[in-house]
Design a protein around this motif. Structure first.
Motif, short mmCIF file in Angstrom:
data_model
loop_
_atom_site.label_atom_id
_atom_site.label_comp_id
_atom_site.label_asym_id
_atom_site.label_seq_id
_atom_site.Cartn_x
_atom_site.Cartn_y
_atom_site.Cartn_z
N ILE A 53 63.96 -13.49 -15.68
CA ILE A 53 62.65 -13.10 -16.21
C ILE A 53 62.10 -14.14 -17.16
CG2 ILE A 53 61.44 -11.40 -17.65
CD1 ILE A 53 63.51 -9.34 -16.62
N ASN A 54 62.98 -14.76 -17.96
CA ASN A 54 62.53 -15.58 -19.10
C ASN A 54 62.68 -17.08 -18.92
OD1 ASN A 54 61.84 -13.54 -21.39
ND2 ASN A 54 63.75 -12.77 -20.49
N THR A 55 62.96 -17.54 -17.72
CA THR A 55 63.03 -18.98 -17.46
C THR A 55 62.17 -19.32 -16.25
OG1 THR A 55 65.01 -18.72 -16.06
CG2 THR A 55 65.37 -19.18 -18.40
N SER A 56 61.88 -20.59 -16.10
CA SER A 56 61.08 -21.03 -14.96
C SER A 56 61.85 -20.84 -13.66
CB SER A 56 60.70 -22.51 -15.13
OG SER A 56 61.86 -23.32 -15.11
N LYS A 57 61.13 -20.85 -12.55
CA LYS A 57 61.75 -20.56 -11.26
C LYS A 57 62.75 -21.63 -10.83
CE LYS A 57 57.93 -17.77 -9.45
NZ LYS A 57 56.93 -17.61 -8.36
N GLU A 58 62.65 -22.83 -11.41
CA GLU A 58 63.57 -23.90 -11.03
C GLU A 58 64.79 -23.97 -11.95
OE1 GLU A 58 60.33 -24.48 -11.82
OE2 GLU A 58 59.58 -24.36 -9.76
N ALA A 59 64.75 -23.25 -13.07
CA ALA A 59 65.80 -23.38 -14.08
C ALA A 59 67.12 -22.77 -13.62
CB ALA A 59 65.37 -22.72 -15.39
N GLN A 60 68.19 -23.41 -14.02
CA GLN A 60 69.53 -22.90 -13.74
C GLN A 60 69.86 -21.78 -14.73
OE1 GLN A 60 73.03 -25.42 -14.80
NE2 GLN A 60 73.40 -25.48 -12.59
N ILE A 61 70.49 -20.72 -14.24
CA ILE A 61 70.91 -19.61 -15.11
C ILE A 61 72.36 -19.85 -15.51
CG2 ILE A 61 71.18 -17.11 -15.31
CD1 ILE A 61 68.30 -17.93 -14.88
N ARG A 62 72.63 -19.84 -16.81
CA ARG A 62 73.99 -20.09 -17.29
C ARG A 62 74.42 -18.95 -18.22
NH1 ARG A 62 71.19 -24.48 -17.80
NH2 ARG A 62 70.97 -24.20 -20.05
N VAL A 63 75.51 -18.29 -17.88
CA VAL A 63 75.97 -17.10 -18.60
C VAL A 63 77.45 -17.24 -18.93
CG1 VAL A 63 76.40 -14.62 -18.38
CG2 VAL A 63 74.25 -15.59 -17.56
N ASN A 114 71.84 -18.38 -23.22
CA ASN A 114 71.15 -19.20 -24.21
C ASN A 114 69.84 -19.69 -23.61
OD1 ASN A 114 70.34 -21.43 -25.86
ND2 ASN A 114 72.41 -21.56 -26.66
N ILE A 115 68.72 -19.29 -24.19
CA ILE A 115 67.41 -19.70 -23.70
C ILE A 115 66.60 -20.26 -24.85
CG2 ILE A 115 65.25 -18.94 -22.63
CD1 ILE A 115 66.84 -16.73 -21.23
N LYS A 116 66.19 -21.52 -24.72
CA LYS A 116 65.40 -22.21 -25.74
C LYS A 116 66.07 -22.13 -27.11
CE LYS A 116 61.01 -21.58 -23.33
NZ LYS A 116 59.63 -21.01 -23.36
N ASN A 117 67.35 -22.46 -27.11
CA ASN A 117 68.15 -22.52 -28.35
C ASN A 117 68.31 -21.17 -29.04
OD1 ASN A 117 68.43 -25.23 -27.93
ND2 ASN A 117 66.90 -25.84 -29.43
N LYS A 118 68.04 -20.09 -28.32
CA LYS A 118 68.26 -18.75 -28.87
C LYS A 118 69.22 -18.00 -27.97
CE LYS A 118 65.84 -14.71 -30.74
NZ LYS A 118 64.53 -14.06 -30.96
N VAL A 119 70.16 -17.29 -28.60
CA VAL A 119 71.22 -16.61 -27.85
C VAL A 119 70.88 -15.13 -27.70
CG1 VAL A 119 73.66 -16.03 -27.79
CG2 VAL A 119 72.93 -18.23 -28.70
#
Length: 735
Positions: free
Chosen positions: A675-685, A603-608
């Motif tokens: 690729i689609n988040t900032s370098k500090e952002a946590q990746i959640r899958v 989920n990135i910027k409220n889009k799945v």
């Protein structure tokens, strides 16, 4: 008016029952001890309240309007939101001065307000001095004790209510007035609330002229006491007797249908409600809609919802809660995820409507965010609860703690817990479990001791969190001590989850034989999860024969489960037992075992964004390129692609395909997130199946290469990768 003077228009036997109620209250209960506030004291401290609150209070005091008891309701509601005991006491004193202490509705609300503010002593004192009470009043006091972690006092009040009701029943029998419909209906409801369906039924059948209220009371009693089938039988008998059901009757019957998942009967009740002119009544429509949701008929429920001319808060909450439940009941991960997304869309529509969410809405939506690992949406809802004042509600606060935990933010979960003004057993248990899931064992155990110190009694779920914390840290002696404490001190019988924690602990420490020995000693048959733990442990420790035994046991429980066959096949391949590989594959063909569809979502910027294993379109795009680059960079750090994983084996060609060429879905989702988040952002899958060992090893290396925190919640547990480590301590029951 003195009791002896009589009550005009009321028969003598009824007067004596009423007189008994008054005499009981005033003979055995001390008079109220309410502080006599001055006008200056009443005004003190109200500046922090809303403008509407102060205006309402000013109008009441000036006496310029005709004062009604309902005028105090919004004032008391705001006192709950502010958790202000002094202001509740001030308003209470004003109620006494204006003479509304005999308004049962208002005094019941006041009992509830004191309880919600955590002042049970004041709630009990007020309750004890009420000249009259009803079931709602008793329930308010009992609920208050439960909410304030004193269930033993709630049970005591319950017993007191039951005894009191029996005394009144004795007077009714003495004067032979049980035949009266009003009294019979009241008795039926009383015994229903006291969990005595047999007595409620007897009270019903003593009524000479049963009206629709009588029948509805018994139908509701059946539902409240877990006998839905009997309730439907009573409803049919009611129709045979020619009594026309009203809106409340239909709502109660539809509730029974929900419990039984009796969609056929519910559809007929739906048709009957339309025939009787109740097709557009909101409570009836809400119940029908919820029945569709509970029965898995999502499209029908949505169609009904979209076609409603008017809706209320219950309608919105029913739709959101219904979709939330469908997440659990969904047949696969894809369906579950889509249900969650639809629920969030409905919540957005609600926010754009005239109706505003309540605590029930917020708790449901936060639970959905937990299921979707939707941290951004959860943060937005958190902000909304602060703005609307619902964050102070214990249910919302606990849901918030759980949401941050499930989204991988243990620090924010802990902060939300600390900021709760009042905590229940569920709140404590949620936080203990959160610490355990994130590998913070010492914090979990310390919190458990803090909970015991403030005299909150743990339940079986609490001990699951405690034993899980011990398992994560390999604390065998402490785990066994807590296990004995649970059984001896708290009289809690062990359940499967307790066994799973202990087996997990032994396996983590490589003590496979002790794990099997512990199973033999207790009176519980292992479930699928426990056998999976044992298989993974046997495989990693090289105890293949025990692993084969565990796998065969698992196959008996889940004969068509692809992951189980994958575990077994991987072990046979590792041991070079090719005849057994062929045998297992034949079993899979005979059982018609389908391969699991491996899906992952991010989920990135409220889009799945969804990703599926085997999708070749990513081989040449940016996602595929970054994955190949990560694999190459990972090799110098010791990572090697495991090409023996049987999920990748083509059964016809007997050739293994490298994960670099056909990556599992979580790899694609993580690469997309990088690729689609900032370098500090946590990746959640989220992953629909369990992670394989190779992907788990790969994620650890990626967390080093990218300096990112990566969270993957698979079908078994949450994995948080950071700086080359995982919160599961490298034991996730991998395929």
């Amino acid at each position: 008016m003195d009791v002896e003077e009589g009550i005009p228009g009321v028969p003598a036997p009824f007067q004596e029952v009423t007189g008994f109620l008054w005499e009981f209250n005033f003979r055995f209960i001390k008079p109220p001890q309410i502080k006599n506030y001055s006008t200056k004291e009443l005004d003190k401290g109200f500046d922090s309240f809303s403008l509407e609150f102060r205006e309402a209070l000013s109008l009441i005091r000036e006496g310029n309007i005709k004062l009604e008891s309902s005028s105090y309701v919004p004032l008391l509601q705001e006192c709950i939101e502010k958790k202000s005991v002094s202001r509740v006491e001030s308003i209470h004193a004003h109620i006494i001065k204006t003479g509304f202490t005999e308004e049962l509705f208002l005094m019941t609300l006041l009992v509830n307000v004191y309880a919600k503010c955590g002042i049970m002593r004041s709630a009990r004192t007020l309750f004890d001095n009420l000249p009259q009470r009803n079931v709602v009043t008793w329930t308010s006091l009992m609920s208050g004790y439960v909410q304030n972690s004193r269930p033993e006092l709630a049970i005591s009040v319950f017993k007191e209510m039951l005894q009191f009701g029996k005394q009144i029943h004795g007077y009714i029998i003495k004067y032979d007035i049980a035949y009266d419909a009003s009294i019979g209906n009241a008795l039926c409801s009383l015994y229903s609330k006291c969990r005595s369906l047999d007595m409620a039924t007897k009270a019903f059948w003593r009524i000479k002229e049963k009206n629709v209220i009588s029948w509805t009371a018994l139908i509701s009693a059946c539902g409240d006491n877990g006998n839905s089938e009997m309730g439907l039988d009573v409803f049919i008998q009611m129709l045979v007797e020619g009594v026309e059901p009203n809106e409340i009757t239909l709502t109660s019957v539809l509730s029974l249908c929900c419990t039984m998942r009796a969609m056929d009967v519910g559809s007929q009740v739906h048709s009957l409600s339309i025939k009787l002119g109740h097709g557009f009544d909101i409570p009836v429509t809400n119940s029908i809609m919820y029945l569709y949701l509970k029965s898995g008929c999502i499209n029908e429920a949505k169609k009904l919802f979209d076609g409603m001319n008017s809706v209320n808060l219950v309608t919105w909450n029913a739709m959101i809660a219904g979709y939330a439940e469908m997440i659990i009941l969904a047949k696969d991960g894809v369906s579950a995820y889509l249900c969650g997304i639809e629920a969030l869309k409905i919540f957005e529509r609600m926010n754009r409507s005239d109706l505003k969410p309540d605590f029930y809405t917020y708790s449901s939506v936060l639970t959905i965010c937990s299921s979707l690992v939707a941290l951004e949406q959860g943060e937005q809802i958190h902000a909304q609860t602060i703005k609307t004042g619902f964050l102070s509600d214990m249910v919302v606060g606990t849901a918030l703690v759980n949401m941050y935990n499930k989204c991988g933010s243990i620090d924010r979960s802990s902060k939300a817990f600390i900021e709760m003004s009042t905590r229940t057993l569920i709140s404590w248990t949620t936080m203990i479990t959160a610490f355990a899931q994130h590998g913070h064992s010492q914090q979990a155990l310390q919190l458990f001791e803090d909970m015991r110190f403030v005299e909150v009694r743990p339940n079986k779920i609490t001990f699951v969190g405690v034993l899980s914390a011990c398992s994560q840290a390999g604390m065998v002696d402490q785990a066994l001590a807590y296990y004995d404490m649970m059984k001896t001190d708290y009289k809690i019988n062990p359940v499967m989850d307790h066994l799973a924690c202990l087996i997990d602990m032994f396996v983590r420490l490589g003590r496979i034989d002790e794990a099997f020995g512990f199973i033999e000693k207790i009176d519980l048959t292992p479930n699928e999860f426990i056998w999976s733990i044992l298989i993974a442990g046997c495989r990693s420790q090289g105890k293949l024969e025990l692993g084969f035994y565990a796998a065969e046991q698992l196959l008996q429980l889940k004969p068509k489960d692809f992951e189980t066959y994958s575990l077994l096949l991987n072990m046979y391949v590792s041991a070079g037992r090719w005849k057994d590989v062929s045998r297992v594959r034949k079993m899979m063909r005979d059982e018609k075992v389908d391969k699991i569809t491996d899906w992952s979502w991010i989920n990135i910027k409220n889009k799945v964004y969804a990703f599926k294993f085997g999708n070749k379109k990513h081989q040449s795009d940016e996602v595929g390129k970054i994955l190949k680059d990560l694999v190459e960079k990972a090799r110098p750090l010791g990572y090697q692609v495991d090409e023996t994983n049987l999920e990748m084996v083509d059964e016809e060609k007997e050739e293994a395909t490298a994960l670099a060429d056909a990556p599992h879905s979580e790899r694609l989702a993580v690469a997309f997130g990088l690729i689609n988040t900032s370098k500090e952002a946590q990746i959640r899958v989220i992953k629909s199946t369990g992670m394989c060992r190779d992907c788990h090893n790969f994620m650890k290396v990626v967390s080093i290469l990218t300096s990112r925190s990566i969270i993957v919640r698979d079908s078994k547990r949450l994995h948080q990768f950071y700086r080359g480590q995982c919160s599961c301590k490298d034991f996730g029951g991998f395929v």
